[in-house]
Design a protein around this motif. Structure first.
Motif, mmCIF file in Angstrom:
data_model
loop_
_atom_site.group_PDB
_atom_site.id
_atom_site.type_symbol
_atom_site.label_atom_id
_atom_site.label_comp_id
_atom_site.label_asym_id
_atom_site.label_seq_id
_atom_site.Cartn_x
_atom_site.Cartn_y
_atom_site.Cartn_z
ATOM 1 N N GLY A 65 0.797 -1.221 0.000
ATOM 2 C CA GLY A 65 0.000 0.000 0.000
ATOM 3 C C GLY A 65 0.833 1.276 0.000
ATOM 4 O O GLY A 65 0.679 2.132 -0.892
ATOM 5 N N ALA A 91 1.348 4.057 -3.066
ATOM 6 C CA ALA A 91 1.031 5.475 -2.876
ATOM 7 C C ALA A 91 2.203 6.361 -3.310
ATOM 8 O O ALA A 91 2.011 7.381 -3.981
ATOM 9 C CB ALA A 91 0.677 5.736 -1.412
ATOM 10 N N LEU A 143 -6.171 2.973 -3.056
ATOM 11 C CA LEU A 143 -5.973 2.294 -1.775
ATOM 12 C C LEU A 143 -7.291 1.833 -1.154
ATOM 13 O O LEU A 143 -7.306 0.906 -0.346
ATOM 14 C CB LEU A 143 -5.244 3.226 -0.806
ATOM 15 N N GLY A 172 -6.233 -3.801 -7.797
ATOM 16 C CA GLY A 172 -6.834 -3.530 -6.488
ATOM 17 C C GLY A 172 -8.084 -4.361 -6.251
ATOM 18 O O GLY A 172 -8.321 -4.846 -5.141
#
Length: 394
Positions: free
Chosen positions: A34, A38, A55, A109
């Motif tokens: 994660g 980012a 996310l 995701g």
């Protein structure tokens, strides 16, 4: 070909622990991915909203998949579904590694969320069903503690190992492939999470059976997961330094990590139902001064520690209670409903809490949290007592 004989209990428990080790390795790698994603998305020039969307996708997918999972487990078997979940998360990390394209990252995701839902639901159900009744609380508390440790350690790995973005994603991919390999073999395929012939119910059925437990998990999600970032934002709004404001979130996370095993141990001795009421009372006592207008300094610090520690214990105690409540049925439906409640609480917590902060300030937020804690206390005492033979942790 004759059917495979059931595993002897000691061997079954060793296989369950093997699956738990694989899932903890998976979670360690998930928590690494994660922050790395980012950073990469930010370097590509994507907005904070776009990064937040990426996310959020795995968690939204978990919430959407959970109601369907118990029937898929019944159709394909718990072991194969667990392995499929691990494989989907591994595939998602492979996509993250191979393609920086935003569309592929979003698709990955969704795959990650599908895999996480299967692994999360399956593992919680295995522990609920196979933990010895007299040690059910300790098994659950130890697992939640290890889970919290894995989630906390993962983001530190790139810095500790000196890895760049691709190297960190490569490490995550290798770790997740290892988790899949750990779960290969007929012993995992033979695992079940309910008595032989138990009907395959969905999480909606479990919600109708025990709505109070699902609500307790939702409140735990609000306190533990939903208030983490908001507590830091509140510290910043009060004019605190960046270090002090972010330390609030650290205090919340540390409280959550430290209290899971003690809560499980206490549940084995006193039962989960009275402890749920006790946890709610502690949350109420810790939050009430802020609702009555007490100054944020120093009252916010113990309140935040309680939100993380006792709020996290709500989930652990609810899962222990769920294991007892569904001991004579499949644990998959009950654990899916509780996980769903916790996930919803963690998702809506920042939205509702942020609105209360904007409209009524810290006393307004604290008043809303006091009402949530009070609702848990009422529901815990109204919970039906466990049936004889379901073990002490109820």
């Amino acid at each position: 070909m004759s059917p495979r004989p059931p595993l002897a209990p000691p061997r079954t428990q060793r296989t369950v622990l093997r699956v738990v080790a694989a899932v903890l390795l998976l979670v360690l790698m998930f928590s690494l991915v994660g922050p790395v994603l980012a950073v990469r998305l930010q370097a590509q020039g994507h907005s904070a909203a776009a990064i937040g969307f990426v996310l959020m996708l795995p968690f939204a997918t978990v919430a959407c998949a959970l109601p369907l999972l118990p029937r898929f487990f019944a159709r394909f078997g718990l072991g194969p579904m667990l392995r499929a979940g691990l494989a989907l998360e591994t595939l998602a990390t492979g996509l993250y590694l191979l393609s920086p394209d935003f569309r592929w990252v979003c698709a990955a995701g969704v795959l990650c969320g599908l895999g996480a839902a299967a692994a999360w639901n399956g593992t919680e159900a295995l522990i609920a069903h196979h933990a010895p009744p007299a040690a059910r609380g300790r098994w659950t508390g130890l697992y939640q503690t290890a889970l919290g440790g894995a989630l906390a350690l993962g983001p530190f790995l790139p810095g500790l190992l000196g890895l760049g973005t691709q190297g960190a994603l490569g490490l995550a991919l290798a770790g997740q492939m290892g988790a899949v390999l750990i779960c290969l073999g007929p012993a995992v395929d033979a695992l079940e999470a309910g008595p032989p012939g138990a009907p395959a119910h969905g999480s909606g059925w479990a919600l109708r059976q025990r709505p109070g437990l699902v609500w307790c998990a939702l409140v735990g999600g609000v306190f533990e997961a939903g208030l983490a970032a908001l507590s830091a934002a509140q510290g910043a709004a009060l004019g605190w330094t960046l270090g002090a404001a972010t330390a609030l979130a650290g205090v919340l996370g540390m409280g959550s990590f430290l209290l899971q095993y003690p809560a499980g141990h206490a549940a084995d001795r006193f039962g989960a139902r009275p402890l749920l009421a006790g946890a709610a009372a502690l949350l109420l006592l810790a939050t009430l001064p802020l609702a009555l207008g007490a100054p944020a300094e120093p009252w916010l610090w113990p309140a935040v520690a309680a939100w993380g520690g006792v709020g996290g214990a709500l989930y652990t105690l609810t899962m222990i209670r769920t294991a007892q409540a569904f001991a004579r049925q499949s644990a998959l439906a009950g654990t899916a409903a509780v996980i769903g409640g916790y996930t919803v609480g963690g998702a809506v917590g920042p939205l509702i809490s942020g609105s209360l902060l904007d409209r009524a300030g810290l006393p307004g937020l604290a008043s809303g949290l006091c009402l949530l804690a009070l609702s848990v206390a009422v529901l815990a005492w109204r919970e039906r007592p466990a049936a004889a033979g379901d073990g002490p942790a109820g």
